[in-house]
Design a protein around this motif. Sequence first.
Motif, PDB file in Angstrom:
ATOM      1  N   VAL A 104       0.845  -1.204   0.000  1.00  0.00           N
ATOM      2  CA  VAL A 104       0.000   0.000   0.000  1.00  0.00           C
ATOM      3  C   VAL A 104       0.874   1.246   0.000  1.00  0.00           C
ATOM      4  O   VAL A 104       0.632   2.191  -0.756  1.00  0.00           O
ATOM      5  N   LEU A 105       1.911   1.253   0.826  1.00  0.00           N
ATOM      6  CA  LEU A 105       2.807   2.406   0.862  1.00  0.00           C
ATOM      7  C   LEU A 105       3.556   2.569  -0.453  1.00  0.00           C
ATOM      8  O   LEU A 105       3.646   3.669  -1.002  1.00  0.00           O
ATOM      9  N   ALA A 106       4.109   1.468  -0.970  1.00  0.00           N
ATOM     10  CA  ALA A 106       4.963   1.536  -2.156  1.00  0.00           C
ATOM     11  C   ALA A 106       4.170   1.834  -3.421  1.00  0.00           C
ATOM     12  O   ALA A 106       4.671   2.509  -4.319  1.00  0.00           O
ATOM     13  N   VAL A 107       2.942   1.327  -3.515  1.00  0.00           N
ATOM     14  CA  VAL A 107       2.192   1.448  -4.765  1.00  0.00           C
ATOM     15  C   VAL A 107       1.214   2.617  -4.733  1.00  0.00           C
ATOM     16  O   VAL A 107       0.975   3.242  -5.771  1.00  0.00           O
ATOM     17  N   LEU A 108       0.683   2.961  -3.580  1.00  0.00           N
ATOM     18  CA  LEU A 108      -0.344   4.004  -3.516  1.00  0.00           C
ATOM     19  C   LEU A 108       0.141   5.298  -2.857  1.00  0.00           C
ATOM     20  O   LEU A 108       0.067   6.374  -3.459  1.00  0.00           O
ATOM     21  N   ILE A 109       0.618   5.200  -1.649  1.00  0.00           N
ATOM     22  CA  ILE A 109       0.878   6.403  -0.857  1.00  0.00           C
ATOM     23  C   ILE A 109       2.074   7.193  -1.372  1.00  0.00           C
ATOM     24  O   ILE A 109       1.963   8.398  -1.647  1.00  0.00           O
ATOM     25  N   TRP A 110       3.231   6.550  -1.526  1.00  0.00           N
ATOM     26  CA  TRP A 110       4.433   7.290  -1.922  1.00  0.00           C
ATOM     27  C   TRP A 110       4.346   7.887  -3.329  1.00  0.00           C
ATOM     28  O   TRP A 110       4.809   9.020  -3.535  1.00  0.00           O
ATOM     29  N   PRO A 111       3.773   7.198  -4.319  1.00  0.00           N
ATOM     30  CA  PRO A 111       3.620   7.859  -5.621  1.00  0.00           C
ATOM     31  C   PRO A 111       2.720   9.095  -5.554  1.00  0.00           C
ATOM     32  O   PRO A 111       3.012  10.103  -6.199  1.00  0.00           O
ATOM     33  N   ILE A 112       1.654   9.027  -4.761  1.00  0.00           N
ATOM     34  CA  ILE A 112       0.781  10.195  -4.616  1.00  0.00           C
ATOM     35  C   ILE A 112       1.536  11.341  -3.956  1.00  0.00           C
ATOM     36  O   ILE A 112       1.443  12.498  -4.385  1.00  0.00           O
TER      37      ILE A 112
END
Length: 63
Positions: free
Chosen positions: A27-35
């Motif tokens: 969730v962090l690597a795919v969603l949060i950090w790119p946003i």
Amino acid sequence: MIANESENQPSSVAAATKRGEIFAFLVLAVLIWPIIAVGVVGGYGFLVWMWQVVFGPPGPPVH
């Protein structure tokens, strides 16, 4: 002394914990950090744009 907690846990609990950690990482690597990255870059671009609206574009000094 306190024994290592992972030694006392059943393997199903340890597997569930590991599965939860992997899910949290994804969730962090795919969603949060790119946003967050897009927001930071976009925010910096907006800041530069507004700076140039107020103070003019970069270039040689006017004599």
